[in-house]
Design a protein around this motif. Structure first.
Motif, PDB file in Angstrom:
ATOM      1  N   ASN A 153      85.660   2.535  30.736  1.00 27.82           N
ATOM      2  CA  ASN A 153      87.073   2.311  30.439  1.00 27.82           C
ATOM      3  C   ASN A 153      87.259   1.460  29.186  1.00 27.82           C
ATOM      4  O   ASN A 153      88.227   1.641  28.443  1.00 27.82           O
ATOM      5  N   ARG A 154      86.324   0.548  28.951  1.00 27.62           N
ATOM      6  CA  ARG A 154      86.386  -0.253  27.726  1.00 27.62           C
ATOM      7  C   ARG A 154      86.266   0.647  26.503  1.00 27.62           C
ATOM      8  O   ARG A 154      87.027   0.513  25.533  1.00 27.62           O
ATOM      9  N   VAL A 155      85.299   1.594  26.538  1.00 28.63           N
ATOM     10  CA  VAL A 155      85.109   2.499  25.408  1.00 28.63           C
ATOM     11  C   VAL A 155      86.286   3.468  25.283  1.00 28.63           C
ATOM     12  O   VAL A 155      86.764   3.741  24.176  1.00 28.63           O
TER      13      VAL A 155
ATOM     14  N   GLY B 223      89.289   2.923  26.105  1.00 29.96           N
ATOM     15  CA  GLY B 223      90.435   2.193  25.571  1.00 29.96           C
ATOM     16  C   GLY B 223      90.434   2.136  24.060  1.00 29.96           C
ATOM     17  O   GLY B 223      91.498   2.106  23.428  1.00 29.96           O
ATOM     18  N   LEU B 224      89.241   2.140  23.450  1.00 30.13           N
ATOM     19  CA  LEU B 224      89.144   2.099  21.993  1.00 30.13           C
ATOM     20  C   LEU B 224      89.451   3.444  21.362  1.00 30.13           C
ATOM     21  O   LEU B 224      89.922   3.501  20.224  1.00 30.13           O
ATOM     22  N   GLY B 225      89.182   4.526  22.099  1.00 28.78           N
ATOM     23  CA  GLY B 225      89.331   5.847  21.502  1.00 28.78           C
ATOM     24  C   GLY B 225      90.457   6.696  22.045  1.00 28.78           C
ATOM     25  O   GLY B 225      90.899   7.639  21.395  1.00 28.78           O
TER      26      GLY B 225
ATOM     27  N   ARG C 171      95.171   3.888  27.045  1.00 26.67           N
ATOM     28  CA  ARG C 171      95.183   3.155  28.310  1.00 26.67           C
ATOM     29  C   ARG C 171      94.622   3.933  29.504  1.00 26.67           C
ATOM     30  O   ARG C 171      94.701   3.455  30.633  1.00 26.67           O
TER      31      ARG C 171
ATOM     32  N   SER D 278      94.988   5.037  18.811  1.00 20.89           N
ATOM     33  CA  SER D 278      93.943   4.141  19.290  1.00 20.89           C
ATOM     34  C   SER D 278      93.222   3.464  18.128  1.00 20.89           C
ATOM     35  O   SER D 278      93.310   3.899  16.979  1.00 20.89           O
ATOM     36  N   ARG D 279      92.478   2.427  18.441  1.00 16.47           N
ATOM     37  CA  ARG D 279      91.809   1.636  17.405  1.00 16.47           C
ATOM     38  C   ARG D 279      90.774   2.429  16.618  1.00 16.47           C
ATOM     39  O   ARG D 279      90.634   2.266  15.402  1.00 16.47           O
ATOM     40  N   ASP D 280      90.035   3.299  17.303  1.00 19.36           N
ATOM     41  CA  ASP D 280      88.927   4.006  16.662  1.00 19.36           C
ATOM     42  C   ASP D 280      89.325   5.319  16.001  1.00 19.36           C
ATOM     43  O   ASP D 280      88.480   5.980  15.393  1.00 19.36           O
ATOM     44  N   HIS D 281      90.601   5.704  16.110  1.00 17.27           N
ATOM     45  CA  HIS D 281      91.015   6.983  15.520  1.00 17.27           C
ATOM     46  C   HIS D 281      90.870   6.943  13.997  1.00 17.27           C
ATOM     47  O   HIS D 281      91.313   6.001  13.345  1.00 17.27           O
TER      48      HIS D 281
ATOM     49  N   GLU E 190      85.416   5.899  14.148  1.00 17.13           N
ATOM     50  CA  GLU E 190      84.338   6.483  14.951  1.00 17.13           C
ATOM     51  C   GLU E 190      84.759   7.794  15.605  1.00 17.13           C
ATOM     52  O   GLU E 190      83.919   8.648  15.902  1.00 17.13           O
TER      53      GLU E 190
END
Length: 211
Positions: free
Chosen positions: A79-81, A83-85, A88, A132-135, A138
């Protein structure tokens, strides 16, 4: 068309995977899918929509990543990963599907999760992922797998299988489509055979004819 068998994963139970020593790494990935009543061009049933993602290295894979078992449970780490990609979205142990050992020099056990959503929920995940943060870093974007085959027996799923996948993601995709009853095994084998034939033909065009 020649017959190609669907590759099998080397499965291991969740309990046995948790007993593996510190020399093993754990990865967790999520399969998100939804029934889709739509028709492509008004005549080709979509049946299901399923998400994969384009990675930073140009390879296709499922949302997720490695989990450090020293600090996280499998689900908390996943879920942590996610959440980055993705945003929620949170999965639980109830979404656990399987674990398998990967082939190669690295000692890795891959855990697979799956959740069926409504088509509206799936679309909401796609929208959330863009913010999301990684969009764009990564994660270069989500894609829907075309789970149909066109009349030419290549368009759709066979063409999709000709892409490059990270690690065992392609085998995980075929496994999940089978066990989740999204696509029967004979259709999987037909698509895999068509993709193999296409790749073989393309390679023959690139190589000079033997004398």
């Amino acid at each position: 068309m020649s017959t190609v068998s669907v590759p099998e994963l080397k499965q291991i139970s969740r309990e046995d995977a948790m007993r593996l020593g510190p020399g093993w790494s754990h990865s967790c990935h999520a399969i998100l899918y939804a029934a889709n009543p739509g028709q492509l061009f008004g005549r080709i049933p979509m049946r299901f929509s399923l998400l994969m993602q384009m990675r930073f290295d140009g390879l296709l894979g499922f949302p997720g990543g490695f989990v450090d078992r020293r600090f996280w449970s499998l689900e908390d780490g996943l879920n942590r990963v996610l959440g980055l990609g993705l945003g929620r979205l949170r999965l639980t142990e109830a979404d656990y599907l399987s674990s398998h050992l990967t082939e190669g020099p690295h000692r890795e056990v891959a855990h697979l999760y799956a959740r069926q959503l409504t088509l509206e929920q799936l679309h909401a995940v796609e929208i959330s992922a863009v913010h999301s943060r990684d969009h764009g870093l990564e994660v270069l974007g989500l894609v829907r797998v075309p789970l149909y085959t066109q009349k030419d027996r290549v368009g759709g799923f066979p063409n999709f299988l000709s892409n490059a996948f990270v690690s065992t993601a392609k085998c995980q995709l075929l496994f999940a489509l089978k066990v989740l009853n999204i696509m029967p095994q004979e259709k999987l084998a037909e698509a895999l055979a068509a993709a193999t034939e296409k790749q073989k033909a393309a390679l023959e065009k690139l190589l000079p004819a033997s004398s």
